[in-house]
Design an enzyme around this catalytic site. Structure first.
Site, PDB file in Angstrom:
ATOM      1  N   VAL A  91      -5.139  -8.021   1.659  1.00 47.50           N
ATOM      2  CA  VAL A  91      -5.723  -8.236   2.990  1.00 47.50           C
ATOM      3  C   VAL A  91      -4.639  -8.602   3.996  1.00 47.50           C
ATOM      4  O   VAL A  91      -4.600  -8.078   5.113  1.00 47.50           O
ATOM      5  CB  VAL A  91      -6.825  -9.319   2.939  1.00 47.50           C
ATOM      6  CG1 VAL A  91      -7.418  -9.538   4.328  1.00 47.50           C
ATOM      7  CG2 VAL A  91      -7.926  -8.904   1.967  1.00 47.50           C
ATOM      8  N   CYS A  92      -3.718  -9.479   3.584  1.00 51.24           N
ATOM      9  CA  CYS A  92      -2.636  -9.890   4.492  1.00 51.24           C
ATOM     10  C   CYS A  92      -1.780  -8.696   4.892  1.00 51.24           C
ATOM     11  O   CYS A  92      -1.356  -8.568   6.040  1.00 51.24           O
ATOM     12  CB  CYS A  92      -1.743 -10.937   3.829  1.00 51.24           C
ATOM     13  SG  CYS A  92      -2.625 -12.425   3.352  1.00 51.24           S
ATOM     14  N   SER A  93      -1.527  -7.805   3.928  1.00 50.92           N
ATOM     15  CA  SER A  93      -0.664  -6.651   4.208  1.00 50.92           C
ATOM     16  C   SER A  93      -1.341  -5.671   5.145  1.00 50.92           C
ATOM     17  O   SER A  93      -0.687  -4.790   5.697  1.00 50.92           O
ATOM     18  CB  SER A  93      -0.284  -5.951   2.891  1.00 50.92           C
ATOM     19  OG  SER A  93       0.444  -6.843   2.068  1.00 50.92           O
TER      20      SER A  93
END
Lengths: 201, 194
Positions: A91-93
């Site tokens: 998700v962060c990426s």
């Protein structure tokens, strides 16, 4: 059941082949390098700050320019802090690459964006340079040591040592005007951030 | 009694770890709707211009049903504003849209995009950022993405109407080689005259 050891290499190959389609082609960060964890508890911390309070000052090492101090923007720029849990996670990426194309949206509201994780600088360098070969336009700050101290000051440090997925907006007077601590498993809506900037006094 | 040779311990450990990994990633093994399969009946929502509604044969403010799009063939791009591949692909998909609209197949084969995990704001931002004329629909909660088998992005589905059903005739994840080659393949897969 495995009856003979010579069958194992073929079996291993088959298992690896089965695993390969599980990696979605969603970012320039190499999908094979993304660490997939189980579904995490959506929020696992308690805020230490509130809207209307003076934001706690901090100084963190930046990938680009030495140290960035929150108070350096006082009376100059609004500040949007994007805490994300960890480098090389799915998700962060897929979050900061969206902000990478939205510079004009932030700058239209006289805001600087600060991206913060509890990873160390080398990890952040490798990760963000996969998102953008020349690096991201906004400062990427490491809250690695003392570990998670800034995330802890805001009350968004989880027990496992990573931050929440949180957005905190601070006005030019240093006052916190908006706090969103999202479900860690879900990317927040860029629209909510921009609407919060539009609502600044 | 016949004795089986023992399985080497390191290999056992690797195998066990891989099996565990396989089990824990099973939810992610959903496959996109494949060529040859009926395409799910999905509902579309978005902030379309009147010109875009006219292009798709839709009226009102939606939500609309995909089956109500007036075209024999429909190309769907599943994209995300957050996906760098989709960002880089936007000029190419614009070219495909313009070339197709100007071709003899413009009324037969129509195009639309679905922003996987994207809110209305994010879809509209993507549209403005890249000057996208193709109608784009939102999928903030990933409901459509899930219904379509959780494809990576960008993913292209080509559908052909057969009676009351939209059949999938092409389904692939990844960027196009070039707009021209992509359009040629599209026309061929739809069974249209080059």
């Amino acid at each position: 059941m495995i009856r003979y050891p010579h069958q194992l290499p073929a079996l291993l190959f088959m298992l690896l082949a089965l695993l390969m389609p599980a990696t979605p082609a969603q970012a320039t960060v190499d999908p094979a390098l993304l660490y997939h964890s189980d579904q995490l508890r959506p929020v696992n911390s308690s805020l230490n700050v509130a809207v209307g309070q003076l934001a706690p000052d901090f100084a963190l090492p930046s990938l680009a320019n030495g140290t960035v101090r929150l108070s350096q923007f006082r009376h100059k720029r609004n500040v949007v802090i994007s805490f994300v849990p960890a480098a090389f996670t799915p998700v962060c990426s897929g979050q900061w690459p969206g902000y990478q194309i939205a510079r004009d949206l932030f700058e239209a509201h006289d805001a600087v964006l600060l991206g913060i994780t509890t990873d160390n600088l080398p990890s952040l360098f490798a990760w963000t340079h996969q998102m953008a070969p020349d690096g991201l336009w906004f400062p990427v700050l490491s809250d690695f040591w003392p570990h998670g101290a800034v995330a802890g000051a805001f009350g968004v440090l989880r027990p496992e040592g990573v931050s929440e997925r949180a957005v905190i907006i601070i006005d030019k007077q240093g006052i916190i005007r908006h706090i969103t601590v999202s479900d860690i498993n879900v990317r927040p809506d860029l629209g909510d951030i921009i609407r919060a900037l539009e609502a600044l006094p | 009694m016949h004795q089986l040779p023992p399985t080497p311990k390191p290999l056992c450990a690797i195998l066990s770890a891989l099996c565990l990994l396989l089990l824990t990633t099973l939810p992610a093994l959903a496959e996109p709707v494949a060529a040859g399969q009926p395409f799910p009946e999905i509902s579309l929502a978005g902030d379309l211009t009147q010109e875009q509604k006219t292009y798709l044969g839709l009226s009102g403010d939606g939500p609309w049903q995909l089956k109500d799009v007036t075209a024999q063939h429909i190309l769907i791009e599943v994209f995300s504003m957050y996906c760098p591949h989709c960002q880089a692909e936007a000029p190419s998909i614009n070219t495909v849209f313009e070339k197709l609209a100007a071709s003899a197949h413009g009324n037969t084969l129509k195009m639309l995009g679905i922003g996987a995990g994207n809110s209305r704001f994010e879809v509209q931002f993507f549209k403005k950022k890249y000057g996208v004329s193709m109608p784009l629909f939102e999928d903030a909660d990933l409901d459509l993405h899930t219904a379509l088998g959780q494809p990576g992005t960008p993913h292209y589905f080509l559908l052909t109407r057969k009676g009351d059903t939209l059949m999938t005739v092409h389904s692939a994840t990844g960027r196009m080689e070039s707009p021209e080659a992509f359009l040629d393949d599209l026309v061929m897969d739809a069974g249209l005259k080059p």
